[in-house]
Write a protein that holds these residues in place. Structure first.
Motif, PDB file in Angstrom:
ATOM      1  N   ILE A  92      15.176  28.582 -36.132  1.00 57.54           N
ATOM      2  CA  ILE A  92      15.582  29.120 -37.248  1.00 57.54           C
ATOM      3  C   ILE A  92      15.266  30.412 -37.691  1.00 57.54           C
ATOM      4  O   ILE A  92      16.051  31.329 -37.889  1.00 57.54           O
ATOM      5  N   PRO A  93      13.827  30.754 -37.443  1.00 60.10           N
ATOM      6  CA  PRO A  93      13.371  31.924 -37.831  1.00 60.10           C
ATOM      7  C   PRO A  93      13.981  33.102 -36.834  1.00 60.10           C
ATOM      8  O   PRO A  93      14.311  33.998 -37.232  1.00 60.10           O
ATOM      9  N   LYS A  94      13.819  32.866 -35.732  1.00 64.69           N
ATOM     10  CA  LYS A  94      14.576  33.515 -34.570  1.00 64.69           C
ATOM     11  C   LYS A  94      15.942  33.934 -34.988  1.00 64.69           C
ATOM     12  O   LYS A  94      16.413  35.092 -34.744  1.00 64.69           O
ATOM     13  N   ARG A  95      16.696  33.003 -35.214  1.00 65.76           N
ATOM     14  CA  ARG A  95      18.126  33.012 -35.581  1.00 65.76           C
ATOM     15  C   ARG A  95      18.493  34.011 -36.775  1.00 65.76           C
ATOM     16  O   ARG A  95      19.277  34.863 -36.764  1.00 65.76           O
ATOM     17  N   THR A  96      17.364  33.820 -37.700  1.00 71.80           N
ATOM     18  CA  THR A  96      17.541  34.690 -38.992  1.00 71.80           C
ATOM     19  C   THR A  96      17.258  36.234 -38.644  1.00 71.80           C
ATOM     20  O   THR A  96      18.055  36.931 -39.002  1.00 71.80           O
ATOM     21  N   ILE A  97      16.387  36.327 -37.663  1.00 68.86           N
ATOM     22  CA  ILE A  97      15.955  37.652 -37.452  1.00 68.86           C
ATOM     23  C   ILE A  97      17.086  38.526 -36.838  1.00 68.86           C
ATOM     24  O   ILE A  97      17.322  39.567 -37.062  1.00 68.86           O
ATOM     25  N   ARG A  98      17.556  37.631 -35.710  1.00 74.71           N
ATOM     26  CA  ARG A  98      18.702  38.109 -34.927  1.00 74.71           C
ATOM     27  C   ARG A  98      19.967  38.739 -35.892  1.00 74.71           C
ATOM     28  O   ARG A  98      20.496  39.421 -35.474  1.00 74.71           O
ATOM     29  N   LEU A  99      20.292  37.681 -36.760  1.00 74.60           N
ATOM     30  CA  LEU A  99      21.300  38.117 -37.696  1.00 74.60           C
ATOM     31  C   LEU A  99      21.032  39.282 -38.601  1.00 74.60           C
ATOM     32  O   LEU A  99      21.987  40.182 -38.639  1.00 74.60           O
ATOM     33  N   SER A 100      19.724  39.382 -39.283  1.00 71.62           N
ATOM     34  CA  SER A 100      19.332  40.483 -39.739  1.00 71.62           C
ATOM     35  C   SER A 100      19.449  41.921 -38.808  1.00 71.62           C
ATOM     36  O   SER A 100      19.851  42.943 -39.474  1.00 71.62           O
ATOM     37  N   GLU A 101      19.090  41.757 -37.589  1.00 72.46           N
ATOM     38  CA  GLU A 101      18.877  42.870 -36.784  1.00 72.46           C
ATOM     39  C   GLU A 101      20.717  43.395 -36.497  1.00 72.46           C
ATOM     40  O   GLU A 101      20.855  44.610 -36.393  1.00 72.46           O
ATOM     41  N   THR A 102      21.324  42.468 -36.371  1.00 73.03           N
ATOM     42  CA  THR A 102      22.721  42.437 -36.013  1.00 73.03           C
ATOM     43  C   THR A 102      23.452  43.285 -37.209  1.00 73.03           C
ATOM     44  O   THR A 102      24.343  44.301 -36.892  1.00 73.03           O
ATOM     45  N   ILE A 103      23.083  42.798 -38.319  1.00 66.33           N
ATOM     46  CA  ILE A 103      23.554  43.768 -39.563  1.00 66.33           C
ATOM     47  C   ILE A 103      22.975  44.942 -39.774  1.00 66.33           C
ATOM     48  O   ILE A 103      23.847  45.770 -39.996  1.00 66.33           O
TER      49      ILE A 103
ATOM     50  N   ASP B 262       8.395  42.461 -41.148  1.00 65.10           N
ATOM     51  CA  ASP B 262       7.254  41.387 -40.992  1.00 65.10           C
ATOM     52  C   ASP B 262       7.332  40.046 -41.830  1.00 65.10           C
ATOM     53  O   ASP B 262       6.386  39.411 -41.809  1.00 65.10           O
ATOM     54  N   TYR B 263       8.507  40.021 -42.588  1.00 67.12           N
ATOM     55  CA  TYR B 263       8.619  38.913 -43.571  1.00 67.12           C
ATOM     56  C   TYR B 263       8.750  37.639 -42.835  1.00 67.12           C
ATOM     57  O   TYR B 263       8.300  36.621 -43.593  1.00 67.12           O
ATOM     58  N   LEU B 264       9.254  37.434 -41.785  1.00 67.67           N
ATOM     59  CA  LEU B 264       9.450  36.430 -41.028  1.00 67.67           C
ATOM     60  C   LEU B 264       8.541  36.278 -39.811  1.00 67.67           C
ATOM     61  O   LEU B 264       8.718  35.642 -38.763  1.00 67.67           O
ATOM     62  N   GLY B 265       7.361  37.166 -39.929  1.00 73.30           N
ATOM     63  CA  GLY B 265       6.539  36.913 -38.675  1.00 73.30           C
ATOM     64  C   GLY B 265       5.967  35.675 -38.537  1.00 73.30           C
ATOM     65  O   GLY B 265       5.570  34.776 -39.372  1.00 73.30           O
ATOM     66  N   LYS B 266       5.451  35.468 -37.199  1.00 70.91           N
ATOM     67  CA  LYS B 266       5.140  33.901 -36.948  1.00 70.91           C
ATOM     68  C   LYS B 266       4.035  33.302 -37.797  1.00 70.91           C
ATOM     69  O   LYS B 266       4.021  32.238 -38.119  1.00 70.91           O
ATOM     70  N   ASP B 267       3.060  34.394 -37.970  1.00 77.10           N
ATOM     71  CA  ASP B 267       1.981  33.602 -38.865  1.00 77.10           C
ATOM     72  C   ASP B 267       2.229  33.788 -40.330  1.00 77.10           C
ATOM     73  O   ASP B 267       1.465  33.012 -41.044  1.00 77.10           O
ATOM     74  N   VAL B 268       3.326  34.230 -40.825  1.00 82.23           N
ATOM     75  CA  VAL B 268       3.429  34.356 -42.391  1.00 82.23           C
ATOM     76  C   VAL B 268       4.883  33.512 -42.688  1.00 82.23           C
ATOM     77  O   VAL B 268       4.933  33.480 -44.024  1.00 82.23           O
ATOM     78  N   VAL B 269       5.731  33.215 -41.820  1.00 84.26           N
ATOM     79  CA  VAL B 269       6.972  32.794 -42.247  1.00 84.26           C
ATOM     80  C   VAL B 269       6.668  31.322 -42.780  1.00 84.26           C
ATOM     81  O   VAL B 269       6.056  30.562 -42.546  1.00 84.26           O
ATOM     82  N   THR B 270       7.541  31.455 -44.057  1.00 85.22           N
ATOM     83  CA  THR B 270       7.696  29.998 -44.779  1.00 85.22           C
ATOM     84  C   THR B 270       9.105  29.467 -45.006  1.00 85.22           C
ATOM     85  O   THR B 270      10.170  30.293 -44.793  1.00 85.22           O
ATOM     86  N   ASP B 271       9.390  28.625 -45.389  1.00 80.86           N
ATOM     87  CA  ASP B 271      10.570  27.949 -45.690  1.00 80.86           C
ATOM     88  C   ASP B 271      11.413  28.791 -46.871  1.00 80.86           C
ATOM     89  O   ASP B 271      12.606  29.370 -46.573  1.00 80.86           O
TER      90      ASP B 271
ATOM     91  N   ARG C 241      10.796  32.263 -47.437  1.00 82.34           N
ATOM     92  CA  ARG C 241      11.205  33.256 -47.176  1.00 82.34           C
ATOM     93  C   ARG C 241      12.534  33.248 -46.249  1.00 82.34           C
ATOM     94  O   ARG C 241      13.387  34.190 -46.146  1.00 82.34           O
ATOM     95  N   ILE C 242      12.583  32.129 -45.316  1.00 83.36           N
ATOM     96  CA  ILE C 242      13.991  31.956 -44.504  1.00 83.36           C
ATOM     97  C   ILE C 242      14.894  31.913 -45.541  1.00 83.36           C
ATOM     98  O   ILE C 242      16.196  32.431 -45.348  1.00 83.36           O
ATOM     99  N   VAL C 243      14.899  31.106 -46.660  1.00 78.27           N
ATOM    100  CA  VAL C 243      16.126  30.958 -47.516  1.00 78.27           C
ATOM    101  C   VAL C 243      16.251  32.290 -48.280  1.00 78.27           C
ATOM    102  O   VAL C 243      17.489  32.502 -48.325  1.00 78.27           O
ATOM    103  N   GLU C 244      15.252  33.020 -48.711  1.00 78.99           N
ATOM    104  CA  GLU C 244      15.562  34.346 -49.248  1.00 78.99           C
ATOM    105  C   GLU C 244      16.344  35.323 -48.259  1.00 78.99           C
ATOM    106  O   GLU C 244      17.169  35.795 -48.483  1.00 78.99           O
ATOM    107  N   SER C 245      15.958  35.311 -47.031  1.00 77.38           N
ATOM    108  CA  SER C 245      16.403  36.137 -45.899  1.00 77.38           C
ATOM    109  C   SER C 245      17.816  35.747 -45.722  1.00 77.38           C
ATOM    110  O   SER C 245      18.898  36.607 -45.643  1.00 77.38           O
ATOM    111  N   ILE C 246      18.277  34.538 -45.635  1.00 81.13           N
ATOM    112  CA  ILE C 246      19.594  34.266 -45.347  1.00 81.13           C
ATOM    113  C   ILE C 246      20.543  34.330 -46.643  1.00 81.13           C
ATOM    114  O   ILE C 246      21.711  34.855 -46.399  1.00 81.13           O
ATOM    115  N   GLN C 247      19.965  34.212 -47.846  1.00 80.50           N
ATOM    116  CA  GLN C 247      20.715  34.425 -49.164  1.00 80.50           C
ATOM    117  C   GLN C 247      21.057  35.886 -49.280  1.00 80.50           C
ATOM    118  O   GLN C 247      21.929  36.352 -49.766  1.00 80.50           O
ATOM    119  N   LEU C 248      20.011  36.653 -48.775  1.00 79.51           N
ATOM    120  CA  LEU C 248      20.268  38.181 -48.785  1.00 79.51           C
ATOM    121  C   LEU C 248      21.302  38.600 -48.003  1.00 79.51           C
ATOM    122  O   LEU C 248      22.273  39.452 -48.348  1.00 79.51           O
TER     123      LEU C 248
END
Length: 416
Positions: A219-230, A334-343, A345-352
């Protein structure tokens, strides 16, 4: 659209009648609205005794919360209810133009307008008066805009210090007492596990790009990929092609292009600050200052031209580009970095991303709001020193950053 084109600015004063906020609280209208529109279904308030003690002393009280979601002002209705008080809050003029109901509700709940695109002496005087007479706390969001990142603080506006210091000076002159600033941390926590919700929302976003088969990534990697696509799509619009390399650098270049183009169209003296280098806080402050300057220039030009209808496409494009620059600033790499990602942060990124692409986000995921009041900061009556950072704002930024950082650890760490 952050700039209002329907009509020129007209100050909306605070409604001081306590009947309406009492009735709204009594009928739990805020609770129903937050559940339906933002998915916020529960809350927890902390350290309210600090506010009670200050109110009992007769202090002028200023609440200074972080501002990560549009729900924040209404969420502050819950500590108001627990304390048995009403508040006044400064709100951007564009919020009073979302519709007749919103205009009515914001004012009856104690809100009053501020013209972000110009100098608004009436709003400043109203805010100062509220602190001086101490009948209600004043709510000011020192970030000045919605950051969309619950765990980070963007640069604060100096207007908070001006209002608080002026009120403190007037109270000291009359022997009335102190003015106190309360840093307020607002943290949204996911009540349930987000896996099913996140997969569904990511699949919808992916299909909107024509991706029929979702990638077999976390899920984090899919979120990052979409953000980079946008990001790549914005680059193609601006430069004709997407870039490669560090996304932080790419965002900085995109922001610089968007702002420089608007400044050229509006004949604003271009900034000599290089957004791709230097101190991060200074760069963020520079970007936000330039965004505000562009919005101000758009409003001035539009209403100086006798209200053309529809508004000039170049002016609308400048507002859209300034808003996009600010949105990109609210997308830390770095908001979704491996060591800092939380549920959360994923929700915020998707909603943004949903807000960016569709104009609104999915609010079906239930959230709980935690509202924590920090130690109050006494406001000095002296004017802020010139040519250097106001120590009052430095203290507020430090305490608010620490408070938000502490609350960020209450979110669930992500593990695949």
């Amino acid at each position: 659209m952050s700039v209002v084109f329907q009509r020129p600015y007209q100050f909306v004063p605070p409604d001081r009648n306590p009947l309406w906020p009492w009735l709204i609280q009594r009928l739990r209208i805020v609770d129903r609205y937050l559940k339906r529109k933002d998915g916020v279904v529960g809350y927890e308030c902390r350290n309210l005794d600090r506010v009670r003690q200050s109110a009992q002393r007769g202090d002028g009280i200023l609440w200074a919360p972080n501002h990560c979601r549009y729900a924040d002002p209404l969420v502050l209705g819950w500590p108001s209810r627990e304390l048995g008080i009403h508040v006044h809050a400064m709100a951007s003029w564009h919020l009073f133009n979302e519709g007749a109901f919103d205009r009515f509700a914001i004012r009856k709940m104690g809100g009053f307008s501020i013209h972000r695109e110009g100098t608004d002496r009436q709003a400043l005087e109203s805010a100062i008066d509220i602190l001086v007479d101490t009948k209600r706390p004043l709510v000011l969001f020192p970030e000045g805009t919605t950051s969309r990142t619950n765990d980070l603080i963007i640069p604060l506006l100096d207007g908070v210090s001006f209002i608080a210091r002026t009120a403190a000076r007037r109270r000291a002159k009359s022997g009335s007492g102190d003015v106190m600033i309360f840093p307020v941390g607002i943290k949204y926590l996911c009540i349930d596990k987000i896996d099913d919700w996140a997969k569904d929302q990511l699949s919808r976003l992916e299909r909107s790009f024509g991706w029929k088969h979702p990638p077999e990534n976390s899920i984090p990697k899919r979120t990052i990929r979409l953000s980079e696509t946008i990001l790549a799509l914005h680059e193609i619009r601006c430069f004709g092609e997407s870039s490669s390399g560090d996304t932080s650098q790419r965002r900085a270049v995109l922001i610089q292009h968007l702002l420089s183009h608007c400044e050229s169209v509006l004949q604003i003296q271009p900034s000599d600050r290089d957004v791709a280098s230097g101190d991060l806080h200074t760069w963020q402050r520079s970007v936000l200052d330039r965004v505000r300057q562009i919005r101000s220039a758009v409003a001035s030009k539009y209403f100086a031209e006798h209200y053309p209808s529809p508004p000039c496409s170049k002016l609308v494009a400048c507002v859209d580009d300034a808003d996009l620059a600010q949105e990109q600033l609210s997308t830390p790499d770095d908001y979704l970095g491996k060591d800092v990602v939380t549920d959360t942060r994923i929700v915020e990124s998707i909603q943004l991303m949903q807000e960016s692409l569709f104009g609104k986000s999915d609010a079906s995921l239930p959230l709980k709001a935690v509202v924590e009041f920090g130690e109050p900061i006494p406001v000095p009556s002296e004017r802020a020193p010139r040519g250097e950072e106001d120590p009052l704002m430095g203290q507020l930024r430090e305490r608010l950053t620490n408070l938000v950082g502490k609350l960020s650890h209450e979110a669930r760490k992500w593990s695949d």
